[in-house]
Structures are given as C-alpha cells and as structure tokens.
Design an enzyme around this catalytic site. Structure first.
Site, PDB file in Angstrom:
ATOM      1  N   TYR A   1      -5.429  -7.896  11.814  1.00  0.00           N
ATOM      2  CA  TYR A   1      -6.298  -6.712  11.826  1.00  0.00           C
ATOM      3  C   TYR A   1      -7.717  -7.048  12.268  1.00  0.00           C
ATOM      4  CZ  TYR A   1      -2.399  -4.223   9.862  1.00  0.00           C
ATOM      5  OH  TYR A   1      -1.168  -3.648   9.709  1.00  0.00           O
TER       6      TYR A   1
ATOM      7  N   ASN B   1       7.649  -9.587   4.171  1.00  0.00           N
ATOM      8  CA  ASN B   1       6.401  -9.167   4.803  1.00  0.00           C
ATOM      9  C   ASN B   1       5.227  -9.791   4.074  1.00  0.00           C
ATOM     10  OD1 ASN B   1       4.834  -7.409   6.693  1.00  0.00           O
ATOM     11  ND2 ASN B   1       4.026  -6.675   4.739  1.00  0.00           N
ATOM     12  N   GLU B   2       4.419 -10.514   4.811  1.00  0.00           N
ATOM     13  CA  GLU B   2       3.169 -11.077   4.331  1.00  0.00           C
ATOM     14  C   GLU B   2       3.292 -11.848   3.015  1.00  0.00           C
ATOM     15  OE1 GLU B   2       0.077  -8.089   4.510  1.00  0.00           O
ATOM     16  OE2 GLU B   2       0.029  -8.267   6.687  1.00  0.00           O
TER      17      GLU B   2
ATOM     18  N   GLU C   1       2.290  -6.591  13.393  1.00  0.00           N
ATOM     19  CA  GLU C   1       1.403  -5.502  12.951  1.00  0.00           C
ATOM     20  C   GLU C   1       0.047  -5.673  13.606  1.00  0.00           C
ATOM     21  OE1 GLU C   1       0.899  -4.739   8.728  1.00  0.00           O
ATOM     22  OE2 GLU C   1       3.051  -5.004   8.375  1.00  0.00           O
TER      23      GLU C   1
ATOM     24  N   ASN D   1       0.989 -10.561  11.660  1.00  0.00           N
ATOM     25  CA  ASN D   1       0.252  -9.330  11.338  1.00  0.00           C
ATOM     26  C   ASN D   1      -1.242  -9.645  11.392  1.00  0.00           C
ATOM     27  OD1 ASN D   1       2.803  -8.443  10.638  1.00  0.00           O
ATOM     28  ND2 ASN D   1       2.335  -8.021   8.496  1.00  0.00           N
TER      29      ASN D   1
ATOM     30  N   TRP E   1       1.178  -1.150  14.243  1.00  0.00           N
ATOM     31  CA  TRP E   1       1.174  -0.609  12.875  1.00  0.00           C
ATOM     32  C   TRP E   1       0.381   0.670  12.890  1.00  0.00           C
ATOM     33  CZ3 TRP E   1       4.314  -1.613   9.148  1.00  0.00           C
ATOM     34  CH2 TRP E   1       4.047  -1.095   7.874  1.00  0.00           C
TER      35      TRP E   1
ATOM     36  N   ASP F   1       0.799  -1.233   0.000  1.00  0.00           N
ATOM     37  CA  ASP F   1       0.000   0.000   0.000  1.00  0.00           C
ATOM     38  C   ASP F   1       0.822   1.269   0.000  1.00  0.00           C
ATOM     39  OD1 ASP F   1       0.779  -0.011   2.711  1.00  0.00           O
ATOM     40  OD2 ASP F   1      -1.186   0.609   3.453  1.00  0.00           O
TER      41      ASP F   1
ATOM     42  N   LYS G   1      -3.077   4.668  10.020  1.00  0.00           N
ATOM     43  CA  LYS G   1      -2.935   3.839  11.222  1.00  0.00           C
ATOM     44  C   LYS G   1      -1.829   4.346  12.137  1.00  0.00           C
ATOM     45  CE  LYS G   1      -4.907  -0.268   9.086  1.00  0.00           C
ATOM     46  NZ  LYS G   1      -4.821   0.138   7.661  1.00  0.00           N
TER      47      LYS G   1
ATOM     48  N   TYR H   1     -10.003  -4.734   9.604  1.00  0.00           N
ATOM     49  CA  TYR H   1     -10.504  -5.263   8.326  1.00  0.00           C
ATOM     50  C   TYR H   1     -11.544  -6.358   8.558  1.00  0.00           C
ATOM     51  CZ  TYR H   1      -6.659  -2.741   6.139  1.00  0.00           C
ATOM     52  OH  TYR H   1      -5.804  -1.756   5.715  1.00  0.00           O
TER      53      TYR H   1
HETATM   54  C1  BDP Z   1      -0.649  -5.012   6.126  1.00  0.00           C
HETATM   55  C2  BDP Z   1       0.633  -4.623   5.432  1.00  0.00           C
HETATM   56  C3  BDP Z   1       0.984  -3.141   5.621  1.00  0.00           C
HETATM   57  C4  BDP Z   1      -0.251  -2.299   5.396  1.00  0.00           C
HETATM   58  C5  BDP Z   1      -1.299  -2.720   6.400  1.00  0.00           C
HETATM   59  C6  BDP Z   1      -2.574  -1.869   6.326  1.00  0.00           C
HETATM   60  O1  BDP Z   1       1.706  -5.422   5.878  1.00  0.00           O
HETATM   61  O2  BDP Z   1       2.029  -2.787   4.764  1.00  0.00           O
HETATM   62  O3  BDP Z   1       0.022  -0.922   5.464  1.00  0.00           O
HETATM   63  O4  BDP Z   1      -1.649  -4.042   6.110  1.00  0.00           O
HETATM   64  O5  BDP Z   1      -3.473  -2.246   5.600  1.00  0.00           O
HETATM   65  O6  BDP Z   1      -1.241  -6.070   5.498  1.00  0.00           O
HETATM   66  O7  BDP Z   1      -2.625  -0.838   6.985  1.00  0.00           O
END
Ligand code: BDP
Length: 624
Positions: free
Chosen positions: A474, A418-419, A510, A472, A555, A160, A574, A478
């Site tokens: 969310y 990363n991911e 994250e 990581n 994050w 992103d 974020k 999300y």
């Molecule tokens: C994660 C990614 C990170 C993004 C974050 C997001 O590792 O780079 O900025 O999501 O969506 O999946 O804020």
C-alpha cells in the site's frame, strides 16, 4: 467432498427459503426440542446481521438458531438420505428433532449429515441449526471475545471485513443409493494433442466391494470420447480441447457403479457426473504456465459481500460480478480471504476465469496491532497466541478446501494464508507442515501466500517454501499517502528485492486506495477518483519494468462492509466498483489497460509483459 448433483440415481430437495430465527439469548433452553417461539424469519442463504433493524442481532456474539420443518420425499424409501450445508459461518450444530446429527467448525466449507434411518420417507422432521459466530485463537480466522463494562460480549478480530454470520450458502436434502460414489478425483495432463486423465473413484456404503466402476468422458457435444473401468486409472482423450483462460471447455466424467465386475454388463447402482477441464499448471523459473503458455494474472481480490445479504450467496451478484470482471478485462481473481461458494467456482470453470483459491487464514499476525510499526505486542506464534492448536485447525481447513476444490480447472493455485506474520520467529515452523500437507494432498498446483507489508525481502522467513510470491502493498496509501513519486521508488525497490532473493515469479496480490465515488480533484488528493487511477497507474509502471512479474490483482473489486472497530467511513472503499457495483473512474482505466494488453505481441511468448495493442508501453499513459 462432492457437490450435490442430480443423476439417474440421485435426487435433491432445496431447503433454501425462510427459516424461523432467534438469538440464543431469546430462544429459551434447548431450542431444538420444540418449535422456536420467535416471530422472526431469516432467509437462507444469507447472513443474518443486516436483515433486522435490531442492534442486538447485528452485534450478537454467540449462537443464533435457525429452524424449519422438512418433509422427506415419499419416493425415497430405501435410499440413503443426506443433509448438506454449503457453509455455516463459523460453526454449526445440527439437530433433527431432538437429536444432534452434525457439528462442524469452519465457516466457508461444506459439511453433511447422514440421516438414513433417522428420518422417514414421507414424514416430516424439525431441522434446527445453531450458528456460532465466535472467533477465538482456536478458530480460523482467529479473533478474541471479551466482556465489556456493560456485561455484553464483544468480538474483535484481526481482519477488516465485517464478521458476517449465518447460513450463508444453500442447504439441500439429497438422496443417493445405499452404495454410492463417495469421491472422485481427476488430474489432467497432456501428451501432444491428447489429454491424459488420471481418475480415482471412492465408493461408500456397505456393499462397496460388490460393485464395479465404469467412467466415461463425454464432450460438450454429448459424445463419449473415452471410457475406462476400475476404481482408478488413466485414459486418453485424443485431439483434446483444452480448458484455457478465457476459453473454457469442460468434459463430463460420468462415473457409474455397476453390480458386476464385467464391464458394462451389470445394473446401474449409482451414477454421478463430475465436470472437468483438461489443462496443466506449472511454475518454471520465474514464469507461471497454464497449458505450457506464460500466464499473466489480471484481476482482483474480491469479497463475498453485498448489501443486506452480507456474505450470503447470491446468483444475481455472481453473474453480474463476472460480467463486470470480464468488462474490465480481468482474467482471474483471488478468493480473498476464505473459500467462496462452490457455485462461484463452478461458474469460473464454465466461463474460463482463473482462480487463486485461499483458505480462511486471515489475521495470523499480531503485528497489525502495532499499527504502521508492525511490532507485535506479543509474538504471533507464541503458544498462547497462534503457536498452539491454531496450526492444526488451519491444516483441517486446508484439507477441507483441497478436498472440495481439487477438481476445478479454474483453480490454478492454493493460497495458504493472507498476510501472516511471515517475518516473525516461528513462522517457518508454523508453515512448513502446512506446505507439506498441501503438496501431499495436491502435488499438481503451485502454492502461495499473500505477504504483508511488514514482511520484506530481507526479513521474510517462508518465501522459499512456496512457488509464487504474492505481495500485498500500500505504498501511496498507508505509506507515503499522496506522494506517488516516493511510493514508486519504494515499491520498485521492494518488488525487485523479492525477485532477487527468491528467483521465483512475483505477483501483486493487493494494491489499492480508498476512494469516495464522486470526489474529484486536479491534485494528488487521496480519496479522489483521480488519485485511485493515478495510484494504480504508478503501480503498473513499476510492474511493467519487472521481468519476473506474473500478475496484478487490485484490492478490491468492490467496496465492502467492515467492522465497527475499523476506522473507515461505511466500509472499505478501495473498490474499483462501489458496493452496489457502479464503476469508479479506475474501472475505466483498468479496462483500458487490461483489455488493451495485446496477447499476440512477441513479448508475451517468452513470458515477459506484453505491450499495449497500439505499441505504447502499458502504464506509460495517464489512464483516465
Ligand atoms: C490488507 C488486507 C485486506 C484489507 C486491506 C486494506 O489484506 O484484507 O482490506 O489491507 O486495508 O492488509 O484495505
């Protein structure tokens, strides 16, 4: 690759400042053969995208040209002359007058061109650099270039953050003697109260065999505390002062090349000073140990990202960011999602901040195109995607990262990607050789990767290859947006699953929620400052229930710029700080948690999470 440093035998001229600048589309043929006709000037170091009020420059896909004139100091007669770039994002062609002197691929690692015999002391030369910002399935990070209906090329990619480009780190012209210290490796250990230091010195140049090597360890008071001879060996520092998180201590390794074999008797040929810290790092069971003591990471995933400069290195932001991290109680950060400027790591070494050092391998995952389903439209590791040459390019990036950063005491772990699509077929075959390479190049530091949300304890294929599981997640952003109660249950089950399956230390690499500064709410309202604090507090409650847990990296440290194709309002929000580094409410909550963690509590001694200083359980409070 050694960082440029002056010494009794070495000089440096900075080439930072304003350079002539033109896009390839406007520069004419072979722009290195004459003075660039453009009236634009671009600062070095900086990304070029946000400098000009010109959409064609901001959205440019392809090569941009930088040029300046350089005079070689007249006192450098007889010396070796080296041109060194901290980084050029993402690929560079370097010309001295009409001649191509260097090419480099990889936007975040340094490279050099040996100009000895090409340039003359006292004379001027024209230095032209072509900067290519294109990302393809043969670059790290990967991307795709397509041509739009208007005939213009467009760049898309699988991360992103905005694809800033330019000469983003310092450029220097350096002199060294013709026979020179080419590389130094320092590995430290402990024997009781003594430090045990293994060193290796590589010598370059034609007369290399005729020289002897002497090394001296000098403490911060300037006292020589150990000496050794020969290109490699081991010495002891009695009553050593350790490099510790929050209490940095650096020794200098003064490396000298001498004309004769008889120690100390010869004349000085070259001298280079390599700072080092004595410390150990180890993963034992579910503990992460620094100097044999359990270490719990508090801190952030960051970005090199500031207004106007983009990804250009900036010492003012460097100092301020570290001040803010210290203010919040962060003891560490991850160089998400690429190697940061060497100046950043030197600073971390001097100030006792711990670093998880990441390659630029972000976006090896076509599952992100499937939205929340995570279903890759075409397999990530298929030969036509990232199963082809990408792995070799990734290996080269890893090599350059470890070669550059191996001597930094602040760096305690390598993060290989990363991911990545670690849940997809082919992931194991892709990562096995990279893990093997990293362990060969550096047997001393643990390895990790940051696991994407689609990779679960059930379907992940590579966790056992690594030492620490960095996750990581969310939940509450999300997924289960605005429903922290459900998010809490899923998060706990997920993290317990990783700990159960692999029996290794687990950390959160994250977790975060987009937050509009100034938006307040008494409800669980996503985007409000209170929601960000509540979201983090929920995660902390879960972390504090898990004995295998070794750290938390929020994050993100600060809001950062994203690409146009991402559905965001002026970037990723974020950040716990805004892009101009003002604290959101969450910064104060984190500060209370992280600065309140009581290191003297008995809990920490056996590696478990400490309680808060006043005896409350961390995370059990409303934190704002
Ligand atoms: C994660 C990614 C990170 C993004 C974050 C997001 O590792 O780079 O900025 O999501 O969506 O999946 O804020």
């Amino acid at each position: 690759m050694l960082s440029p440093r002056t010494s009794p035998t070495r000089d440096i001229v900075s080439l930072d400042g304003l350079w002539r600048f033109a896009l390839d589309t406007r520069a004419g043929a072979d722009p290195w053969t004459s003075r660039l006709t453009s009236s634009l000037e671009a600062p070095v170091p900086a990304s070029y995208n946000d400098l000009f009020v010109d959409a064609e420059i901001r959205d440019h896909v392809g090569v941009a040209w930088y040029q300046r004139d350089v005079r070689v100091p007249r006192g450098w007669a007889g010396e070796r002359v080296v041109l060194r770039f901290g980084s050029v994002t993402h690929a560079a062609q370097v010309y001295v007058d009409d001649r191509l002197v260097a090419e480099h691929v990889g936007g975040y690692t340094p490279f050099e061109a040996d100009l000895t015999g090409i340039v003359r002391p006292g004379a001027e030369f024209r230095l032209t650099v072509g900067v290519d910002n294109r990302l393809t399935n043969e670059t790290i990070p990967p991307g795709t270039v397509t041509t739009g209906p208007d005939g213009r090329e467009r760049q898309s990619y699988l991360h992103d953050f905005y694809n800033y480009a330019g000469i983003s780190r310092p450029v220097r012209l350096c002199s060294t003697p013709q026979t020179f210290v080419e590389d130094v490796t320092v590995v430290t250990g402990r024997d009781g109260a003594a430090g045990v230091v293994d060193y290796r010195v590589e010598t370059g140049g034609e007369t290399a065999e005729a020289t002897a090597v002497r090394v001296r360890a000098v403490d911060e008071a300037g006292r020589t505390v150990a000496e050794a001879y020969g290109p490699e060996g081991t010495f002891r520092i009695e009553d050593v002062t350790l490099w510790q998180p929050g209490a940095a201590y650096l020794y200098d390794l003064v490396v000298e090349l001498l004309t004769e074999d008889r120690a100390g008797a010869g004349e000085l040929v070259d001298s280079y000073t390599q700072p080092f810290g004595v410390r150990t790092v180890e993963v034992r069971g579910t503990r992460f140990l620094i100097n044999g003591e359990p270490f719990y990471f508090t801190g952030f995933g960051k970005h090199e990202d500031t207004p106007v400069r983009g990804k250009g290195h900036d010492d003012a932001y460097l100092v301020h960011d570290f001040q803010l991290m210290e203010w919040t109680g962060a003891n560490s950060f991850r160089t998400s999602h690429y190697p940061y400027a060497e100046e950043v790591l030197d600073f971390a070494d001097r100030h006792g901040i711990v670093v998880v050092d990441e390659t630029a391998a972000v976006g090896l995952n076509l599952g992100v195109m499937g939205g929340l389903t995570g279903a890759a439209p075409t397999p990530t590791f298929a030969p036509e995607n990232f199963g082809g040459v990408t792995g070799e390019v990734h290996a080269q990036h890893l090599r350059e990262l470890i070669e550059r950063d191996k001597n930094h005491p602040s760096v305690v772990m390598w993060c290989l990607a990363n991911e990545p699509a670690s849940n997809e077929d082919g992931a194991r075959e892709y990562f096995e050789p990279l893990v093997e390479l990293a362990r060969k190049l550096d047997p001393t530091r643990p390895l990790t990767y940051a696991a994407v949300m689609f990779a679960t304890p059930q379907n992940d294929l590579i966790g056992d290859l690594f030492d620490v599981l960095s996750i990581n997640r969310y939940y509450g952003w999300y997924l289960f947006t605005g429903d922290l109660a459900t998010a809490e249950q899923y998060l706990e089950e997920d993290l317990r699953g990783w700990a159960r399956r692999f029996g290794k230390p687990v950390m959160m690499s994250e977790y975060g929620a987009d937050t509009q500064p100034g938006l307040h709410s008494v409800w669980d309202t996503p985007w409000s400052e209170e929601y960000q604090s509540d979201y983090l507090a929920m995660y902390h409650r879960v972390f504090d229930r898990l004995p295998e847990f070794v750290g938390e990296h929020v994050w993100n440290f600060a809001d950062f710029q994203t690409s146009n194709g991402i559905h965001r309002v002026d970037g990723n929000k974020k950040g716990v700080f805004t892009r101009d580094r003002r604290p959101k409410t969450a910064a104060f909550s984190l500060r209370r948690r992280w600065r309140g963690l009581d290191r003297r509590k008995p809990g920490l001694a056996d590696g478990r999470k400490p309680g808060l200083a006043d005896g409350r359980e961390p995370g059990a409070t409303t934190d704002y």
